[in-house]
Motif scaffolding. Structure first.
Motif, PDB file in Angstrom:
ATOM      1  N   ARG A  97      24.872  -3.910  21.364  1.00  0.00           N
ATOM      2  CA  ARG A  97      24.482  -2.611  21.696  1.00  0.00           C
ATOM      3  C   ARG A  97      23.132  -2.280  21.146  1.00  0.00           C
ATOM      4  N   MET A  98      23.318  -2.479  19.530  1.00  0.00           N
ATOM      5  CA  MET A  98      22.101  -1.784  18.794  1.00  0.00           C
ATOM      6  C   MET A  98      21.313  -3.269  18.121  1.00  0.00           C
ATOM      7  N   VAL A  99      20.421  -3.713  18.631  1.00  0.00           N
ATOM      8  CA  VAL A  99      19.668  -5.016  18.245  1.00  0.00           C
ATOM      9  C   VAL A  99      18.166  -4.833  18.251  1.00  0.00           C
ATOM     10  N   TYR A 100      17.865  -5.333  17.074  1.00  0.00           N
ATOM     11  CA  TYR A 100      16.137  -5.215  16.810  1.00  0.00           C
ATOM     12  C   TYR A 100      15.775  -6.713  16.491  1.00  0.00           C
ATOM     13  N   ILE A 101      14.938  -7.298  17.382  1.00  0.00           N
ATOM     14  CA  ILE A 101      14.693  -8.757  17.327  1.00  0.00           C
ATOM     15  C   ILE A 101      13.079  -8.882  17.125  1.00  0.00           C
ATOM     16  N   GLY A 102      12.739  -9.594  16.071  1.00  0.00           N
ATOM     17  CA  GLY A 102      11.111  -9.984  15.840  1.00  0.00           C
ATOM     18  C   GLY A 102      11.073 -10.777  14.811  1.00  0.00           C
ATOM     19  N   CYS A 103       9.835 -10.808  14.148  1.00  0.00           N
ATOM     20  CA  CYS A 103       9.534 -11.713  12.893  1.00  0.00           C
ATOM     21  C   CYS A 103       9.531 -10.802  11.802  1.00  0.00           C
ATOM     22  N   MET A 104      10.701 -10.798  11.290  1.00  0.00           N
ATOM     23  CA  MET A 104      11.042  -9.566  10.129  1.00  0.00           C
ATOM     24  C   MET A 104       9.927 -10.034   8.654  1.00  0.00           C
ATOM     25  N   LYS A 105       9.365  -8.903   8.455  1.00  0.00           N
ATOM     26  CA  LYS A 105       8.514  -9.050   7.196  1.00  0.00           C
ATOM     27  C   LYS A 105       8.980  -8.018   6.043  1.00  0.00           C
ATOM     28  N   SER A 106       7.973  -8.071   4.897  1.00  0.00           N
ATOM     29  CA  SER A 106       8.136  -6.872   4.035  1.00  0.00           C
ATOM     30  C   SER A 106       6.930  -6.984   3.323  1.00  0.00           C
ATOM     31  N   GLY A 107       5.849  -6.504   3.784  1.00  0.00           N
ATOM     32  CA  GLY A 107       4.464  -6.565   3.190  1.00  0.00           C
ATOM     33  C   GLY A 107       4.492  -5.351   2.161  1.00  0.00           C
ATOM     34  N   PRO A 108       3.406  -5.552   1.383  1.00  0.00           N
ATOM     35  CA  PRO A 108       3.196  -4.828   0.080  1.00  0.00           C
ATOM     36  C   PRO A 108       2.488  -3.158   0.790  1.00  0.00           C
ATOM     37  N   VAL A 109       2.966  -2.179   0.043  1.00  0.00           N
ATOM     38  CA  VAL A 109       2.557  -0.916   0.288  1.00  0.00           C
ATOM     39  C   VAL A 109       1.426  -0.521  -0.274  1.00  0.00           C
ATOM     40  N   LEU A 110       0.113  -0.724   0.421  1.00  0.00           N
ATOM     41  CA  LEU A 110      -1.250  -0.422  -0.186  1.00  0.00           C
ATOM     42  C   LEU A 110      -1.398   0.888  -0.349  1.00  0.00           C
ATOM     43  N   ALA A 111      -1.771   1.273  -1.600  1.00  0.00           N
ATOM     44  CA  ALA A 111      -2.140   2.580  -2.199  1.00  0.00           C
ATOM     45  C   ALA A 111      -3.261   3.040  -2.324  1.00  0.00           C
ATOM     46  N   GLN A 112      -4.257   1.878  -2.251  1.00  0.00           N
ATOM     47  CA  GLN A 112      -5.807   1.989  -2.769  1.00  0.00           C
ATOM     48  C   GLN A 112      -6.553   2.747  -1.510  1.00  0.00           C
ATOM     49  N   LYS A 113      -7.067   3.889  -1.343  1.00  0.00           N
ATOM     50  CA  LYS A 113      -7.817   4.525  -0.400  1.00  0.00           C
ATOM     51  C   LYS A 113      -9.059   3.644   0.079  1.00  0.00           C
ATOM     52  N   GLY A 114      -9.228   3.571   1.429  1.00  0.00           N
ATOM     53  CA  GLY A 114     -10.367   2.782   2.071  1.00  0.00           C
ATOM     54  C   GLY A 114     -10.117   1.395   2.283  1.00  0.00           C
ATOM     55  N   VAL A 115      -8.845   0.794   1.984  1.00  0.00           N
ATOM     56  CA  VAL A 115      -8.498  -0.654   2.355  1.00  0.00           C
ATOM     57  C   VAL A 115      -8.025  -0.428   3.584  1.00  0.00           C
ATOM     58  N   LYS A 116      -8.030  -1.571   4.595  1.00  0.00           N
ATOM     59  CA  LYS A 116      -7.061  -1.799   5.804  1.00  0.00           C
ATOM     60  C   LYS A 116      -5.932  -1.729   5.435  1.00  0.00           C
ATOM     61  N   TYR A 117      -4.883  -0.922   6.329  1.00  0.00           N
ATOM     62  CA  TYR A 117      -3.516  -0.574   6.200  1.00  0.00           C
ATOM     63  C   TYR A 117      -3.339   0.392   5.069  1.00  0.00           C
ATOM     64  N   TYR A 118      -3.991   0.949   4.551  1.00  0.00           N
ATOM     65  CA  TYR A 118      -3.597   1.949   3.396  1.00  0.00           C
ATOM     66  C   TYR A 118      -2.534   2.767   3.785  1.00  0.00           C
ATOM     67  N   GLU A 119      -1.965   3.192   3.019  1.00  0.00           N
ATOM     68  CA  GLU A 119      -0.734   4.028   3.196  1.00  0.00           C
ATOM     69  C   GLU A 119      -0.523   5.311   2.304  1.00  0.00           C
ATOM     70  N   PRO A 120      -0.920   6.362   3.137  1.00  0.00           N
ATOM     71  CA  PRO A 120      -0.881   7.598   2.216  1.00  0.00           C
ATOM     72  C   PRO A 120       0.187   8.033   1.676  1.00  0.00           C
ATOM     73  N   GLU A 121       1.250   7.591   2.276  1.00  0.00           N
ATOM     74  CA  GLU A 121       2.732   8.040   1.787  1.00  0.00           C
ATOM     75  C   GLU A 121       3.158   7.087   1.001  1.00  0.00           C
ATOM     76  N   TYR A 122       2.302   6.380   0.346  1.00  0.00           N
ATOM     77  CA  TYR A 122       2.703   5.228  -0.456  1.00  0.00           C
ATOM     78  C   TYR A 122       3.893   5.453  -1.658  1.00  0.00           C
ATOM     79  N   TRP A 123       3.750   6.891  -2.111  1.00  0.00           N
ATOM     80  CA  TRP A 123       4.814   7.197  -3.324  1.00  0.00           C
ATOM     81  C   TRP A 123       6.067   7.427  -2.859  1.00  0.00           C
ATOM     82  N   LYS A 124       6.443   7.356  -1.396  1.00  0.00           N
ATOM     83  CA  LYS A 124       7.616   7.448  -0.839  1.00  0.00           C
ATOM     84  C   LYS A 124       8.576   6.127  -1.246  1.00  0.00           C
TER      85      LYS A 124
END
Length: 405
Positions: free
Chosen positions: A262-289
């Protein structure tokens, strides 16, 4: 005999008579006490004896299966049975509520279209007429206004067109649509171009409430799942990018293995870095969380292709207004399932490389579900190269029509 002697003898007799009288009285008293005790005890003994006899008679008359211990076991089994029936009733009620919520979401979507003055698309009309039909999967191909050539390259390779697409829906229960919202200027040239494309191909799903934009991908993902679950009752809902090659039959066969969940989530699972540096691609403004700088995200499926079950899509639809959006849409989706009893399935066939990787795997009998280049987050120069990927890694059209899901 003298008078004196007679008197002594008489007195002696009287004394003896008094002693015997006293003894006789004491004896009578004792006898009376013993007699009265015996009379007082006798009814109690008789009552006990009588009660015992009555109990014995009752036990003799009582059937063997009325043993108190047996009754207790039977009562316990009855309670367990009632609990089981109650659990089944709750489960049935839960599914009924989910179905009603889905119907309500669909009604709201149609109502919003009418209130906003937007014509109901052909896709919505088809979905309305076949709402009770159960589909295997709905595949939403995420696209943009500037990606017309990508869409045409997908149409020319792995996405059936015209009558074949309709046959795919009718016979295999597989719905495929390009997913796109509206431009910032409603009714502008971009929207008119998409409307003309929809009239020609009939394979676009317009998100009435979504305005296109790169930073709005998380919102688009929410809106897609909410809209799709309102239009089609499917076992699975899939999001795929328009620069990824997909083998539809292999995808369907892969998902069919998880139909009982009933509750299934299928894909290629990953765990990438949280990017805290402004201006870079995939920057995460809420990195502190996510803790200290340099930490990684929680496990989630890569955004090129992933699938979720009906219950999870319904959950997103119901709670879309309170689900938090991060910069990356695949991170956002993964965050929505934290705290839920969701089974994460890491299937690497959903993230094969382009040839020679997918070609070698196909030759070994392990056909890939999806192929793309990690360096480009899709097929590099997909418009020019997707046909080659299809020729070398495609499952073959006959496989799709001969596969039973």
């Amino acid at each position: 005999m003298t008078w004196k002697n007679r008197g002594v003898e008489s007195a002696s007799k009287n004394a003896v008579s008094k002693k015997w009288t006293l003894l006789l009285c004491i004896g009578c008293f004792c006898a009376g006490v013993l007699f009265s005790d015996r009379i007082g005890d006798e009814p109690e003994v008789k009552n006990i004896s009588r009660t015992t006899r009555m109990e014995d008679e009752k036990l003799k008359l009582m059937p063997e299966d009325c043993n108190p211990q047996i009754d207790e076991k039977r009562e316990y089994k009855d309670i367990v049975g009632e609990v089981s029936k109650t659990h089944d009733a709750i489960h049935t009620l839960d599914k009924t509520i989910s179905n009603l919520e889905m119907e309500l979401a669909a009604a709201r979507a149609a109502q919003d279209s009418l209130l906003n003055g937007s014509p109901v698309s052909e896709t919505v009309k088809i979905a309305e007429s076949g709402r009770k039909r159960k589909y295997l999967m709905v595949v939403g191909i995420n696209t943009a206004f500037s990606s017309r050539k990508r869409r045409d390259s997908v149409r020319a390779t792995w996405m059936p067109q015209g009558d074949k697409r309709k046959k795919l829906e009718a016979e295999k229960g597989i719905v495929i649509r390009f997913v796109i919202g509206h431009s910032a200027t409603s009714g502008g040239i971009l929207d008119r171009a998409i409307e003309a494309e929809e009239k020609k191909h009939g394979d676009l799903l317009r998100l009435q409430e979504h305005v296109e934009g790169y930073l709005e991908l998380s919102a688009k993902t929410k809106t897609f799942f909410a809209t799709a679950v309102a239009l089609w009752d499917a076992d699975f809902y899939i999001k795929v990018d328009d620069d990824v090659h997909v083998n539809i039959a292999t995808l369907g066969a892969t998902l069919a293995r998880h139909l009982s969940k009933r509750m299934v989530y299928i894909g290629c699972m990953k765990s990438g870095p949280v990017l805290a540096q402004k201006g870079v691609k995939y920057y995460e403004p809420e990195y502190w969380k996510f803790g200290e700088v340099g930490n990684k995200y929680f496990r989630h499926a890569t955004g090129q292709l992933y699938a979720i079950s009906n219950d999870l899509a319904t959950y997103i639809s119901i709670n879309q207004h309170v689900l938090h959006k991060y910069t990356n849409e695949d991170v956002s989706l993964g965050s929505w399932f934290i705290g839920l009893d969701v089974e994460h399935i890491d299937d690497r066939r959903l993230c094969c490389g382009t040839p020679p990787d997918c070609e070698w795997k196909a030759q070994a009998g392990n056909i890939c579900v999806a192929s793309f280049d990690w360096s480009c987050s899709g097929i590099c120069r997909s418009v020019e190269r997707i046909k080659e990927v299809h020729q070398r890694c495609g499952e073959g059209e006959h496989v799709l029509w001969n596969t039973a899901f």
